[in-house]
Motif scaffolding. Structure first.
Motif, PDB file in Angstrom:
ATOM      1  N   MET A  88       0.835  -1.189   0.000  1.00 52.84           N
ATOM      2  CA  MET A  88       0.000   0.000   0.000  1.00 52.84           C
ATOM      3  C   MET A  88       0.877   1.248   0.000  1.00 52.84           C
ATOM      4  O   MET A  88       1.987   1.228   0.520  1.00 52.84           O
ATOM      5  N   VAL A  89       0.349   2.317  -0.553  1.00 52.31           N
ATOM      6  CA  VAL A  89       1.106   3.559  -0.669  1.00 52.31           C
ATOM      7  C   VAL A  89       0.261   4.725  -0.151  1.00 52.31           C
ATOM      8  O   VAL A  89      -0.905   4.861  -0.527  1.00 52.31           O
ATOM      9  N   PHE A  90       0.864   5.526   0.707  1.00 52.63           N
ATOM     10  CA  PHE A  90       0.246   6.779   1.165  1.00 52.63           C
ATOM     11  C   PHE A  90       1.027   7.927   0.538  1.00 52.63           C
ATOM     12  O   PHE A  90       2.264   7.918   0.523  1.00 52.63           O
ATOM     13  N   GLY A  91       0.315   8.927   0.014  1.00 50.45           N
ATOM     14  CA  GLY A  91       0.969  10.090  -0.561  1.00 50.45           C
ATOM     15  C   GLY A  91       0.365  11.381  -0.057  1.00 50.45           C
ATOM     16  O   GLY A  91      -0.858  11.477   0.130  1.00 50.45           O
ATOM     17  N   LEU A  92       1.220  12.384   0.182  1.00 51.45           N
ATOM     18  CA  LEU A  92       0.781  13.701   0.632  1.00 51.45           C
ATOM     19  C   LEU A  92       1.460  14.761  -0.221  1.00 51.45           C
ATOM     20  O   LEU A  92       2.678  14.724  -0.420  1.00 51.45           O
ATOM     21  N   VAL A  93       0.670  15.702  -0.714  1.00 51.36           N
ATOM     22  CA  VAL A  93       1.194  16.810  -1.514  1.00 51.36           C
ATOM     23  C   VAL A  93       0.773  18.115  -0.850  1.00 51.36           C
ATOM     24  O   VAL A  93      -0.429  18.396  -0.712  1.00 51.36           O
ATOM     25  N   LEU A  94       1.752  18.911  -0.430  1.00 50.96           N
ATOM     26  CA  LEU A  94       1.472  20.197   0.200  1.00 50.96           C
ATOM     27  C   LEU A  94       1.071  21.225  -0.855  1.00 50.96           C
ATOM     28  O   LEU A  94       1.472  21.133  -2.022  1.00 50.96           O
ATOM     29  N   SER A  95       0.321  22.211  -0.421  1.00 51.66           N
ATOM     30  CA  SER A  95      -0.103  23.270  -1.332  1.00 51.66           C
ATOM     31  C   SER A  95       1.090  24.125  -1.737  1.00 51.66           C
ATOM     32  O   SER A  95       1.967  24.415  -0.929  1.00 51.66           O
ATOM     33  N   GLU A  96       1.134  24.514  -2.997  1.00 53.37           N
ATOM     34  CA  GLU A  96       2.197  25.387  -3.481  1.00 53.37           C
ATOM     35  C   GLU A  96       2.045  26.806  -2.944  1.00 53.37           C
ATOM     36  O   GLU A  96       3.020  27.544  -2.816  1.00 53.37           O
ATOM     37  N   LYS A  97       0.818  27.185  -2.583  1.00 54.14           N
ATOM     38  CA  LYS A  97       0.548  28.567  -2.190  1.00 54.14           C
ATOM     39  C   LYS A  97       0.772  28.799  -0.695  1.00 54.14           C
ATOM     40  O   LYS A  97       1.417  29.749  -0.286  1.00 54.14           O
ATOM     41  N   SER A  98       0.243  27.927   0.145  1.00 56.26           N
ATOM     42  CA  SER A  98       0.349  28.124   1.585  1.00 56.26           C
ATOM     43  C   SER A  98       0.158  26.801   2.287  1.00 56.26           C
ATOM     44  O   SER A  98      -0.723  26.018   1.929  1.00 56.26           O
ATOM     45  N   ILE A  99       0.996  26.555   3.273  1.00 56.60           N
ATOM     46  CA  ILE A  99       0.867  25.320   4.036  1.00 56.60           C
ATOM     47  C   ILE A  99      -0.426  25.292   4.839  1.00 56.60           C
ATOM     48  O   ILE A  99      -0.905  24.249   5.272  1.00 56.60           O
ATOM     49  N   GLU A 100      -1.002  26.485   5.027  1.00 55.78           N
ATOM     50  CA  GLU A 100      -2.266  26.563   5.764  1.00 55.78           C
ATOM     51  C   GLU A 100      -3.390  25.905   4.961  1.00 55.78           C
ATOM     52  O   GLU A 100      -4.378  25.444   5.521  1.00 55.78           O
ATOM     53  N   GLN A 101      -3.272  25.874   3.622  1.00 51.24           N
ATOM     54  CA  GLN A 101      -4.295  25.262   2.803  1.00 51.24           C
ATOM     55  C   GLN A 101      -4.234  23.737   2.935  1.00 51.24           C
ATOM     56  O   GLN A 101      -3.192  23.163   3.235  1.00 51.24           O
ATOM     57  N   LYS A 102      -5.354  23.114   2.704  1.00 56.23           N
ATOM     58  CA  LYS A 102      -5.481  21.680   2.867  1.00 56.23           C
ATOM     59  C   LYS A 102      -4.589  20.935   1.864  1.00 56.23           C
ATOM     60  O   LYS A 102      -4.673  21.151   0.662  1.00 56.23           O
ATOM     61  N   PRO A 103      -3.727  20.044   2.345  1.00 58.48           N
ATOM     62  CA  PRO A 103      -2.905  19.263   1.414  1.00 58.48           C
ATOM     63  C   PRO A 103      -3.726  18.149   0.774  1.00 58.48           C
ATOM     64  O   PRO A 103      -4.787  17.768   1.285  1.00 58.48           O
ATOM     65  N   LYS A 104      -3.235  17.633  -0.335  1.00 58.06           N
ATOM     66  CA  LYS A 104      -3.869  16.486  -0.965  1.00 58.06           C
ATOM     67  C   LYS A 104      -3.250  15.224  -0.375  1.00 58.06           C
ATOM     68  O   LYS A 104      -2.029  15.084  -0.349  1.00 58.06           O
ATOM     69  N   MET A 105      -4.116  14.320   0.088  1.00 57.89           N
ATOM     70  CA  MET A 105      -3.633  13.085   0.704  1.00 57.89           C
ATOM     71  C   MET A 105      -4.466  11.923   0.205  1.00 57.89           C
ATOM     72  O   MET A 105      -5.692  12.035   0.048  1.00 57.89           O
ATOM     73  N   ALA A 106      -3.801  10.794  -0.038  1.00 57.97           N
ATOM     74  CA  ALA A 106      -4.525   9.625  -0.524  1.00 57.97           C
ATOM     75  C   ALA A 106      -3.764   8.360  -0.171  1.00 57.97           C
ATOM     76  O   ALA A 106      -2.551   8.375   0.045  1.00 57.97           O
ATOM     77  N   VAL A 107      -4.512   7.244  -0.119  1.00 54.26           N
ATOM     78  CA  VAL A 107      -3.943   5.919   0.106  1.00 54.26           C
ATOM     79  C   VAL A 107      -4.381   5.008  -1.028  1.00 54.26           C
ATOM     80  O   VAL A 107      -5.554   5.006  -1.423  1.00 54.26           O
ATOM     81  N   LEU A 108      -3.426   4.250  -1.543  1.00 55.98           N
ATOM     82  CA  LEU A 108      -3.703   3.261  -2.565  1.00 55.98           C
ATOM     83  C   LEU A 108      -3.507   1.882  -1.946  1.00 55.98           C
ATOM     84  O   LEU A 108      -2.447   1.583  -1.404  1.00 55.98           O
ATOM     85  N   VAL A 109      -4.574   1.047  -1.988  1.00 56.62           N
ATOM     86  CA  VAL A 109      -4.559  -0.262  -1.337  1.00 56.62           C
ATOM     87  C   VAL A 109      -4.752  -1.346  -2.389  1.00 56.62           C
ATOM     88  O   VAL A 109      -5.846  -1.461  -2.973  1.00 56.62           O
ATOM     89  N   PRO A 110      -3.733  -2.166  -2.670  1.00 56.43           N
ATOM     90  CA  PRO A 110      -3.867  -3.210  -3.698  1.00 56.43           C
ATOM     91  C   PRO A 110      -4.606  -4.430  -3.164  1.00 56.43           C
ATOM     92  O   PRO A 110      -4.547  -4.730  -1.972  1.00 56.43           O
ATOM     93  N   PHE A 111      -5.311  -5.125  -4.031  1.00 49.78           N
ATOM     94  CA  PHE A 111      -6.022  -6.313  -3.573  1.00 49.78           C
ATOM     95  C   PHE A 111      -6.001  -7.389  -4.648  1.00 49.78           C
ATOM     96  O   PHE A 111      -5.822  -7.116  -5.843  1.00 49.78           O
TER      97      PHE A 111
END
Length: 706
Positions: A88-111
């Motif tokens: 499984m993979v977890f990824g987080l991408v911070l906002s380019e504009k401000s860290i105060e903005q919500k980052p993009k986060m997701a988990v990929l779960v293989p089955f």
């Protein structure tokens, strides 16, 4: 400095850790190549094998009804549906504009097959061979094509480790720069406020020192393209690792590139030291002067807080090649060390260098440490940490030295204990020799005279540490009330450390044999509690109903008591805590404790306990099975098969016993007979046998063919 002053780092890492605990991230499937990578990536692979290893030595198995397996399976709604060959993979991408903005986060779960219960619980979106979950859960799988593609691509990379965390350090810091500056400003305000209100507080310069330390750290991490850390965990080894990839055109990249000479000659490659000194270390030639200057530039402020000033160190170490070999032991009275460091061919050092530069630098460092101790213990009489010792002669070579006197205060009301560190030094044949006394100096001089150069090889630095010897020393140095509660600490193998520089990376690794960790945890489990007074009850023994404490055919598999064991109702008595205990006259007492020893790797003790159980009740099939497994762990396979045959003679159709005998036969090379037993157990529905045939056996076949 208060924790809130580091809230930006908490934002990065605490939140990631929470997601890791919830989703146990792993690596996955297919996708097109892309240069895009998340700011933080976490991968967790081989969950099933990891759980087996963890359960084999986890103290939690003996003290709690909640095992690692039950927690993970409860969170993931089972593990059988996961793809064992992907992670499984977890990824987080911070906002380019401000860290105060919500980052993009997701988990990929293989089955290998969908799990509707899991999908419903976390709002997972089913893709081709994997689930995609945007975080927080319940928001669907719309995370953007770039992030999804990166997770899929990352899943294609080989995943040989249990856990890997990758952080794009320089990029993340650049995105967080405004927040970091705000953090530094608030940290400084907090320190200055403490100074103005405290009766006894830090001196004024410490606010400047704290800011300088933070900025130095940030300046270093701005040179780090990727920082990776994680854990390797399998039946053979357990290791913690870290890796720093330098960003292009940085001081760090330049330092790594020139730190190690390609055609360097090693003088100490075959140097041997006493095996009575439990810690052995060596380094190959490298640019020690440049490395020391780099360390001082970015971490010097941190060392100053420990009373160590590295400013003069770069010039002091300039005459040396960086190659060192030695050994040391931490004893109750102090540190015993012997070492040899090589001197550059174009530098003609003598005892004058030691007396005019080397020893004065040690004494100056000692002054800083002394002041630090005086601030820490203002009511104590702190003597100088380092003092110069007399000059002598060994084999017509002058020997000088210093003696370290490090104060140890275990409790503010206690007297000071001195931890001694005697250092005798001499120069011979392009080598600086360090020993604890002149007698050992003579032996070391004789060894150095026989050394011959050879091409350098191996990692930049490596160290081995006798873990059991270190623990015995720490126990002897502990307060008397703790010492009295300790039993003899067993030999538990070595902790191995390596550090290497190559391809723009700094790699480090701490590793121990998994069996050695199990052995040490078995010892810890047998420790008596520290006496706490006559009014308190002793710590309760592990509950005899704890299933995880029973031994398993493989180090990961849960087992249940045999039917003959279940039919017995041994007499029980209740402790004041409500936990059940058994009499030593009952077989169950010996099987339960033997299972605990087996789970923690103390095989000899497990064998003795199971043998006692069998002697008390020869018709107890479960005891014979447990004894067989203990014999097998001890590599006594003939005895193991005899005991397992006895168990099957009592209960011929017991699927657990069939599976266990099959496992033992496979270990002895009787693969055909072993597989026949396992197949028969699987036909009877034994879950571990089914799992072995479906997943583990094919993997072991592949490993054997490689």
């Amino acid at each position: 400095m208060k924790t809130r002053n580091f809230r930006v780092f908490s934002l990065f890492f605490v939140f990631v850790c929470i997601q890791l605990i919830i989703f146990a991230p792993m690596t996955t499937a297919v996708g097109a190549k892309s240069d895009f990578r998340p700011d933080i990536t976490i991968r967790l692979g081989h969950i099933e094998e990891a759980l087996k290893t963890i359960e084999a030595f986890s103290e939690q198995n003996a003290k709690s009804q909640w095992s690692p397996r039950s927690l993970i399976e409860g969170t993931l709604k089972g593990t059988q549906w996961l793809d064992p060959d992907r992670a499984m993979v977890f990824g987080l991408v911070l906002s380019e504009k401000s860290i105060e903005q919500k980052p993009k986060m997701a988990v990929l779960v293989p089955f290998t097959e969908p799990n509707p219960e899991f999908a419903a619980a976390y709002g997972a979106v089913e893709k081709q061979g994997y689930y995609l979950i945007s975080l927080p859960p319940g928001q669907g799988g719309n995370i953007g094509k770039k992030l999804e593609s990166a997770l899929v691509q990352n899943a294609q990379d080989p995943q040989n480790r249990l856990l890997t965390v990758d952080i794009a350090a320089a990029r993340a810091l650049a995105k967080a720069k405004p927040e970091i500056e705000d953090m530094i400003r608030k940290a400084r305000q907090g320190i200055e406020q403490q100074q103005s209100t405290a009766m006894e507080g830090p001196e004024a310069f410490e606010a400047d020192q704290a800011e300088a330390m933070i900025r130095s750290f940030l300046n270093f991490f701005e040179q780090v393209k990727t920082f990776s850390t994680g854990l390797d965990l399998n039946r053979r080894d357990t290791a913690f690792f870290s890796e720093v990839l330098a960003a292009a055109d940085t001081e760090l990249q330049d330092l790594i590139a020139r730190a190690m000479e390609e055609d360097a000659q090693s003088l100490l490659g075959k140097m041997e030291f006493s095996d009575k000194l439990g810690m052995q270390f060596r380094s190959r030639p490298f640019d020690i002067s440049a490395t020391t200057a780099f360390t001082e530039k970015y971490f010097g402020e941190m060392y100053k807080t420990m009373g160590v000033d590295l400013q003069g160190a770069a010039s002091v170490v300039a005459p040396f090649t960086g190659e060192t070999a030695g050994a040391m032991a931490i004893e109750p009275a102090g540190l015993v060390i012997e070492a040899v460091s090589c001197i550059k061919a174009d530098r003609d050092l003598s005892v004058n260098y030691l007396e005019s530069e080397y020893i004065p630098w040690i004494l100056k460092t000692g002054e800083g440490m002394t002041e630090m101790y005086k601030k820490q213990y203002p009511d104590k009489d702190i003597a100088p940490v380092f003092v110069k010792t007399e000059k002598t002669t060994v084999a017509d070579i002058p020997v000088v030295g210093v003696k370290g006197n490090l104060p140890i205060v275990q409790d503010p009301g206690d007297d000071i204990r001195i931890f001694e560190m005697p250092l005798r030094m001499a120069v011979k044949d392009r080598c600086l020799l360090v020993t604890p006394d002149d007698g050992r100096m003579a032996d070391l001089m004789a060894q150095v005279a026989k050394l011959k150069p050879a091409p350098a090889s191996g990692p930049l630095m490596e160290m081995t540490m006798d873990w059991g010897a270190l623990m015995r020393t720490m126990s002897a140095m502990a307060p008397e009330q703790i010492q009295s509660s300790h039993k003899e600490i067993p030999d538990t193998g070595t902790l191995n450390y390596t550090l290497d520089l190559s391809e723009g990376k700094v790699r480090s690794r701490y590793a121990m044999k998994t069996e050695d960790i199990k052995k040490f945890m078995a010892f810890v489990a047998t420790l008596d509690p520290v006496p706490a007074g006559p009014e308190q009850d002793p710590a309760p023994a592990p509950s005899p109903e704890t299933k995880q404490a029973e031994p398993n055919p493989e180090p990961d598999q849960s087992t249940s008591r045999s039917s003959s064991e279940k039919s017995r109702q041994p007499s029980q008595k209740q402790t004041k805590t409500g936990q059940e205990r058994f009499s030593k006259d009952e077989p169950r007492y010996w099987t339960e404790k033997g299972g605990l020893y087996l789970a923690y790797g103390n095989i000899d003790a497990a064998v003795k306990h199971f043998e006692k159980a069998v002697a008390l009740d020869p018709e107890n099939a479960g005891a014979h099975c447990n004894l067989a497994l203990a014999y097998a762990e001890n590599r006594k396979f003939e005895k193991a098969l005899d005991a397992m045959d006895h168990a099957l003679s009592l209960e011929p159709e017991n699927a657990r016993y069939l599976h266990a005998r099959g496992w033992i036969r496979v270990q002895t090379g009787q693969r055909q007979k072993g597989m026949a037993d396992i197949e028969k157990a699987a036909e009877k529905g034994h879950p571990d046998a089914v799992r072995y045939l479906d997943r583990i056996a094919p993997r072991h076949t592949r490993e054997d063919s490689q």
